[in-house]
Every structure is written in C-alpha cells, then in structure tokens.
Scaffold this active site. Structure first.
Site, PDB file in Angstrom:
ATOM      1  N   ASP A 151      -1.124   3.487   8.333  1.00  0.00           N
ATOM      2  CA  ASP A 151      -1.532   2.607   9.430  1.00  0.00           C
ATOM      3  C   ASP A 151      -0.350   1.749   9.885  1.00  0.00           C
ATOM      4  OD1 ASP A 151      -1.449   0.956   7.246  1.00  0.00           O
ATOM      5  OD2 ASP A 151      -3.481   0.156   7.481  1.00  0.00           O
ATOM      6  N   SER A 152       0.818   1.932   9.227  1.00  0.00           N
ATOM      7  CA  SER A 152       2.061   1.343   9.732  1.00  0.00           C
ATOM      8  C   SER A 152       2.396   1.919  11.106  1.00  0.00           C
ATOM      9  CB  SER A 152       3.215   1.590   8.754  1.00  0.00           C
ATOM     10  OG  SER A 152       3.267   2.953   8.379  1.00  0.00           O
ATOM     11  N   ASP A 164      -4.244   7.049   6.141  1.00  0.00           N
ATOM     12  CA  ASP A 164      -4.784   5.713   5.867  1.00  0.00           C
ATOM     13  C   ASP A 164      -6.105   5.491   6.591  1.00  0.00           C
ATOM     14  OD1 ASP A 164      -3.186   4.322   4.086  1.00  0.00           O
ATOM     15  OD2 ASP A 164      -1.812   3.602   5.637  1.00  0.00           O
ATOM     16  N   LYS A 205      -6.335   7.444   2.150  1.00  0.00           N
ATOM     17  CA  LYS A 205      -5.849   6.325   1.334  1.00  0.00           C
ATOM     18  C   LYS A 205      -6.522   5.052   1.828  1.00  0.00           C
ATOM     19  CE  LYS A 205      -1.477   4.469   1.749  1.00  0.00           C
ATOM     20  NZ  LYS A 205      -1.757   3.060   2.082  1.00  0.00           N
ATOM     21  N   GLU A 249      -6.878   0.546   0.865  1.00  0.00           N
ATOM     22  CA  GLU A 249      -6.262  -0.590   0.166  1.00  0.00           C
ATOM     23  C   GLU A 249      -7.301  -1.365  -0.639  1.00  0.00           C
ATOM     24  OE1 GLU A 249      -4.197  -3.042   3.021  1.00  0.00           O
ATOM     25  OE2 GLU A 249      -2.911  -1.386   3.685  1.00  0.00           O
ATOM     26  N   GLU A 275       2.717  -1.441  -3.949  1.00  0.00           N
ATOM     27  CA  GLU A 275       3.623  -2.010  -2.939  1.00  0.00           C
ATOM     28  C   GLU A 275       4.092  -3.397  -3.349  1.00  0.00           C
ATOM     29  OE1 GLU A 275       2.389  -1.554   1.119  1.00  0.00           O
ATOM     30  OE2 GLU A 275       3.983  -2.870   1.873  1.00  0.00           O
TER      31      GLU A 275
HETATM   32  O1  KIV Z   1       0.948   2.386   6.202  1.00  0.00           O
HETATM   33  C1  KIV Z   1       1.911   2.651   5.466  1.00  0.00           C
HETATM   34  O2  KIV Z   1       2.995   3.062   5.908  1.00  0.00           O
HETATM   35  C2  KIV Z   1       1.731   2.494   4.022  1.00  0.00           C
HETATM   36  C3  KIV Z   1       2.956   2.613   3.175  1.00  0.00           C
HETATM   37  C4  KIV Z   1       3.764   1.395   3.286  1.00  0.00           C
HETATM   38  C5  KIV Z   1       2.629   2.953   1.785  1.00  0.00           C
HETATM   39  O3  KIV Z   1       0.662   2.251   3.570  1.00  0.00           O
END
Ligand code: KIV
Length: 273
Positions: A53-54, A92, A122, A124, A191
């Site tokens: 989600d980055s 994510d 994934k 969090e 992280e």
């Molecule tokens: O969204 C992302 O890029 C991440 C990484 C930093 C692990 O979750």
C-alpha cells in the site's frame, strides 16, 4: 550475473519461502506496483513481489498509506501479476478493509485473489486483527503478517521512528509474532525494530521473517523498489541501501530528449517513415 540459490524453483510459493528459511537461504522481496517494473524485478530474481500500500505514497504522491482504496490495490496487483513468471505476488489489504470486521476482511481478500490473480495477502497488526486472519485463512488464502512500525497506524504512533525499543512493547511484539505463527500465517514483515528483537523473533517462530529496518537476522529483506533504485530522492532512512540513482539517470535522459526535440535533431532520417 547468476545468483546462487539453494532452493531453485520455477515458481515461488509460500512453501518455497518456508523451505528457504529451513535451508538458511535469505528471501529477497521488493515492492512492485506495475507491469513493466514487475517484469524487470522478476527477471532480476526477486523471490517475492509485494504490491504494497506504499503505492499510495510512491505511485499516487499521498503523504500516508491511508488513502489508497481496495479497487486501486487490485488494479496495481493485476498489473504486477501479468508481469511475473517466477515470483510470489503478495498484496497489502489497504486501510479500512480488514480491521475490526473479519467478514469484511475475508470479502476484501477474496476480491484481491479473484480480481488480480495474486497469490497471498498481507495485513498489519497483531492480536487486534487475529479474527480477520483466522477467517481469511479459513478460506484457503495465505496471509502474511506485519509487525513493528505499521504505517496504517501512523496517526496512533505520531512518528515513523523505530518501534519496540522499550521492553513492554518488545514483549507484546514477541507475543504477537508467536500468535501469527500459531494462527497459520506463512510469514511476517518486521518493520523498523531493533535488530536484536528481530533476531529473537526470527529464532522463536517457525515461519520466515522479512525485515525492512529489522536488521540482518531476519530470514529475508524487503525494500520499496523506488527507494532502492534511487527514484525517490529525498528519503534517507538508515536501513535503505540505494543500488542505483535512477532519478538522475532519468532526468538526464529527459534533458537529452528535450534538447534533441527542440534542436530538431529528433527524429532523424532513420527514425521516420
Ligand atoms: O507497503 C509496503 O511497501 C510495505 C513494505 C514497507 C513492507 O508494507
């Protein structure tokens, strides 16, 4: 350059990652958000591509990961899946699509799997998302956890500094990591936590740990690709190693193109019909 691999497979699966941990082979993971980059990273031997989600920051220019939507994540994920032959693709679950409502978590995960063709999701958090993890896993969808600095909670933390430096938070993180392992997650991202804590986690869980600012004892590493390639220029955390300076390369190529067009040098005789 060929890369030495202990576990050499045509297609990486969650089982491959487990075998890599057991064989002591480090896992190389990078983020990807589009087809063209996914093809290059896959050809370069990345074991796992994370549609993070980055994308909210890197691709859309938002300050945080919070604004990106499920539809947008699915668009990025489907593009990445089309570019990959070998790597495992993990997506994510974006903010607001799984917290506090396990039925919604399952529905979001099913949409990702069906509409993008990705291989895993994934999310969090620890104890607070246990019900969501349980329900997603019950549908046969592989889940990766994410502990330590969890950017979707940035407004709770207040800063992006290193997490779990104090014993109480470190103990909670260790407990959460064991819970992710026992629930049946196939791996977890750690992280921005102290390397010694990441070592304790990596040694006490059976599943692979993937560090970003988690130090050398993790079973694998992940970086945001645009950071690793020097496309995002103004981000210099201690954990980041830049393998290229593509901002400068691309700007210089752009300047040459602009100069040639303005001068009437492009296209030349051979570049037209
Ligand atoms: O969204 C992302 O890029 C991440 C990484 C930093 C692990 O979750």
């Amino acid at each position: 350059m060929s890369v030495h691999k202990v576990i050499d497979v045509k297609r990486v699966t969650t089982h491959t990652l487990q075998a890599m941990k057991e064989a002591g082979e480090k896992i190389a993971m990078l983020t990807a958000y589009d087809y063209s980059m996914a093809r290059i990273l896959d050809a370069g031997g990345a074991d796992v591509l994370l549609v993070g989600d980055s994308a909210s920051n890197v691709m859309a220019g938002h300050e945080t990961t919070l604004p990106i939507t499920l539809d947008q994540m699915i668009y990025h994920a489907a593009s990445v899946v089309r570019g990959v032959q070998r790597a495992l693709v993990i997506v994510d679950l974006p903010f607001g699509t799984y917290q506090g409502d396990s039925k919604m978590a399952l529905k979001s995960s099913i949409r990702i799997m069906k509409e993008s063709g990705a291989h895993a999701v994934k999310l969090e958090g620890g104890q607070e998302v246990a019900d969501s993890i349980r329900r997603i896993l019950s549908a046969g969808i592989p889940v990766m956890g994410h502990l330590g600095l969890t950017p979707q909670s940035i407004y709770k933390f207040g800063t992006y500094t290193v997490r779990a430096k104090q014993e109480a938070e470190a103990r909670r993180l260790l407990k959460d990591s064991k819970m992710l392992d026992e629930l049946g997650c196939f791996g977890m991202v750690l992280e921005k936590i102290p390397a010694e804590l990441a070592r304790r986690v990596s040694e006490s869980v059976d599943i692979p740990t993937i560090g970003i600012g988690g130090g050398a004892y993790c079973d694998g590493q992940v970086l945001v690709t645009q950071d690793m390639l020097g496309i995002t220029k103004d981000f210099h955390p201690r954990f980041l190693r830049r393998y290229a300076e593509l901002f400068d390369v691309i700007r210089s190529a752009t300047e040459s193109y602009v100069t040639d067009v303005k001068a009437g040098d492009f296209p030349n005789d051979k570049e037209q019909y």
